[in-house]
Design an enzyme around this catalytic site. Structure first.
Site, PDB file in Angstrom:
ATOM      1  N   GLU A  92       0.819  -1.211   0.000  1.00 53.64           N
ATOM      2  CA  GLU A  92       0.000   0.000   0.000  1.00 53.64           C
ATOM      3  C   GLU A  92       0.848   1.253   0.000  1.00 53.64           C
ATOM      4  O   GLU A  92       1.941   1.269   0.566  1.00 53.64           O
ATOM      5  CB  GLU A  92      -0.857   0.029   1.264  1.00 53.64           C
ATOM      6  CG  GLU A  92      -1.785  -1.137   1.376  1.00 53.64           C
ATOM      7  CD  GLU A  92      -2.340  -1.327   2.775  1.00 53.64           C
ATOM      8  OE1 GLU A  92      -3.180  -2.209   2.950  1.00 53.64           O
ATOM      9  OE2 GLU A  92      -1.917  -0.596   3.679  1.00 53.64           O
ATOM     10  N   CYS A 105       2.984   8.126   1.998  1.00 51.16           N
ATOM     11  CA  CYS A 105       3.451   7.063   2.886  1.00 51.16           C
ATOM     12  C   CYS A 105       3.733   5.840   2.009  1.00 51.16           C
ATOM     13  O   CYS A 105       2.875   5.394   1.260  1.00 51.16           O
ATOM     14  CB  CYS A 105       2.355   6.781   3.919  1.00 51.16           C
ATOM     15  SG  CYS A 105       2.790   5.458   5.039  1.00 51.16           S
ATOM     16  N   CYS A 112       5.560  -7.943   6.955  1.00 53.90           N
ATOM     17  CA  CYS A 112       6.618  -7.490   7.854  1.00 53.90           C
ATOM     18  C   CYS A 112       6.918  -8.600   8.856  1.00 53.90           C
ATOM     19  O   CYS A 112       6.007  -9.259   9.351  1.00 53.90           O
ATOM     20  CB  CYS A 112       6.192  -6.227   8.596  1.00 53.90           C
ATOM     21  SG  CYS A 112       7.506  -5.577   9.654  1.00 53.90           S
ATOM     22  N   CYS A 116       4.561  -6.446  15.159  1.00 53.34           N
ATOM     23  CA  CYS A 116       4.044  -5.620  16.262  1.00 53.34           C
ATOM     24  C   CYS A 116       2.570  -5.956  16.496  1.00 53.34           C
ATOM     25  O   CYS A 116       1.801  -6.140  15.551  1.00 53.34           O
ATOM     26  CB  CYS A 116       4.192  -4.140  15.924  1.00 53.34           C
ATOM     27  SG  CYS A 116       5.907  -3.656  15.663  1.00 53.34           S
ATOM     28  N   CYS A 119      -0.318  -3.852  14.884  1.00 53.93           N
ATOM     29  CA  CYS A 119      -0.161  -3.510  13.468  1.00 53.93           C
ATOM     30  C   CYS A 119      -0.785  -4.583  12.582  1.00 53.93           C
ATOM     31  O   CYS A 119      -0.436  -5.763  12.683  1.00 53.93           O
ATOM     32  CB  CYS A 119       1.323  -3.343  13.155  1.00 53.93           C
ATOM     33  SG  CYS A 119       1.650  -3.144  11.407  1.00 53.93           S
ATOM     34  N   CYS A 342      -2.169   1.590   7.712  1.00 52.81           N
ATOM     35  CA  CYS A 342      -1.310   0.607   7.057  1.00 52.81           C
ATOM     36  C   CYS A 342      -1.791  -0.829   7.243  1.00 52.81           C
ATOM     37  O   CYS A 342      -2.121  -1.256   8.332  1.00 52.81           O
ATOM     38  CB  CYS A 342       0.070   0.792   7.651  1.00 52.81           C
ATOM     39  SG  CYS A 342       1.151  -0.561   7.424  1.00 52.81           S
TER      40      CYS A 342
HETATM   41  S1  SF4 Z   1       4.512  -1.422  12.950  1.00 52.24           S
HETATM   42 FE1  SF4 Z   1       3.928  -3.046  11.472  1.00 52.24          FE
HETATM   43  S2  SF4 Z   1       5.081  -2.603   9.616  1.00 52.24           S
HETATM   44 FE2  SF4 Z   1       6.057  -1.434  11.309  1.00 52.24          FE
HETATM   45  S3  SF4 Z   1       7.651  -2.786  12.124  1.00 52.24           S
HETATM   46 FE3  SF4 Z   1       5.841  -3.210  13.350  1.00 52.24          FE
HETATM   47  S4  SF4 Z   1       4.830  -4.947  12.291  1.00 52.24           S
HETATM   48 FE4  SF4 Z   1       6.306  -4.062  10.858  1.00 52.24          FE
END
Ligand code: SF4
Length: 382
Positions: A92, A105, A112, A116, A119, A342
């Site tokens: 995205e 962005c 990823c 996190c 996220c 995101c």
């Molecule tokens: S916030 Fe999301 S995209 Fe960013 S490092 Fe953590 S898991 Fe990865």
């Protein structure tokens, strides 16, 4: 032979490519300008290049954007694109217009690996790194689309934030040439202050970026102590907060701004209590890091089991930090009607490697942080 996508090259790389074709290096500058400043992809349009070079390019090179899967435009002008990067993966990019700037962005990875908890991208798992060309293609496409869409002849995107999907510093070798293209006066000509890399804290790469291409730095902090951050940002187990803050201090010697931005996603009952604000103040004082705080409203998604902090609590948290002399902003939500946060669209395309399940298992088996109970009667916001 597959034609090379010239979006893969920064100016130095393009010069090397031109030399391989038996052309003078300065031809690369002309070509670079055609591609990035004028958005050209058809070599026959590039009339100030010698016909012989155009003919060579026609057989060895191409300039190709990523296919657009979807485009959503919010009532507030925010535009979000989902780009196809093959094998069922999508990434995205989001354009956020404001009175004095236009920010794009950009994503650096499909998925990823950091995982996190708050996220949506992290919950989808990791597929692969994007190439330099795939990172730059997001900017190339968005800039030239927006000029036509908004009927503007001059530059529309004034700022780039590497805050889309992925941890940019875990895709370092592709990231740096992409950043150099963004900064290059023969391409987008963005100042180092207007390009921001956001990291969850890959300490050795923070040091390298300072030397290789020091742009503005944002750090996803999200917790004031290691116990909580270990749970929210698992990379913290490798690079704990003290090491991260020392790396931030070292980075400031190279950075174009005299502060690091700490991103702090406000999670109801998890990291938004008065003692967390006090711990943050203590933390930055102890490490003496020049910084600003950006408090971010959480965009809830069902698999997270987390909720957005109520606005009065966010404001109280901001007040505590501000009164301690820390510059603090509260990010406005943008593009709520198009799920601009995101990872929220890409997750509909593919749940990579069944990461959501793995994360749930991990949470069940590891040290538990006591979370505020999820209030089942509160509707999730999307
Ligand atoms: S916030 Fe999301 S995209 Fe960013 S490092 Fe953590 S898991 Fe990865």
């Amino acid at each position: 032979m597959t034609a090379v996508n010239l979006l893969e090259f920064d100016l130095e790389g393009l010069a090397a490519f031109c030399e391989k074709l038996g052309e003078k290096k300065f031809r690369a500058t002309q070509l670079f300008r055609w591609i990035h400043q004028r958005g050209a992809s058809d070599f026959t349009q590039m009339t100030d290049l010698a016909k012989s070079l155009r003919e060579k390019l026609a057989t060895t090179a191409r300039v190709e954007a990523l296919p657009v899967v979807t485009q959503h435009e919010s009532k507030d002008g925010t535009i979000k694109w989902l780009f196809d990067v093959g094998d069922g993966n999508a990434v995205e990019a989001v354009f956020i217009p404001e009175d004095d700037r236009g920010t794009l962005c950009v994503s650096s990875q499909a998925g990823c690996a950091v995982g996190c908890r708050f996220c949506s991208t992290g919950h989808q798992g990791f597929s692969r790194n994007l190439s330099t060309g795939e990172i730059v293609a997001q900017l190339w496409f968005a800039e030239h689309f927006l000029r036509k869409h908004l009927k503007r002849n001059e530059r529309v995107i004034s700022n780039v934030v590497m805050m889309g999907m992925g941890e940019p510093l875990q895709n370092y070798s592709a990231l740096v040439p992409a950043l150099r293209t963004m900064l290059d006066d023969n391409a987008y000509g963005l100042s180092r202050r207007r390009v921001t890399v956001s990291t969850s804290g890959v300490v050795p790469m923070i040091d390298r970026l300072g030397i290789d291409c020091a742009v503005a730095m944002a750090v996803s902090l999200h917790a004031p102590n290691d116990a909580l951050r270990d749970d929210l940002v698992p990379l913290n187990r490798k690079y704990p907060i003290a090491e991260l803050l020392e790396a931030c201090k070292r980075y400031l010697a190279y950075a174009p701004r005299d502060f690091i931005t700490f991103e702090y996603c406000m999670l109801d009952g998890v990291n938004d209590q008065p003692e967390h604000a006090r711990q943050l103040i203590e933390l930055v004082r102890t490490h003496d890091v020049s910084c600003k705080f950006n408090l971010i409203p959480f965009n809830p998604f069902p698999a997270s089991g987390l909720l957005r902090s109520p606005q009065p609590r966010v404001l109280a948290f901001a007040k505590t930090l501000s009164e301690a002399g820390l510059v603090t902003t509260v990010r406005k939500t943008r593009g709520d009607d198009i799920d601009a946060a995101c990872g929220q669209l890409a997750g509909d395309v593919k749940d990579r490697t069944r990461a959501a399940e793995r994360m749930a298992q991990r949470r069940a088996s590891e040290r538990t942080i006591v979370l505020h109970p999820v209030r089942k009667t509160t509707p999730l916001e999307h």
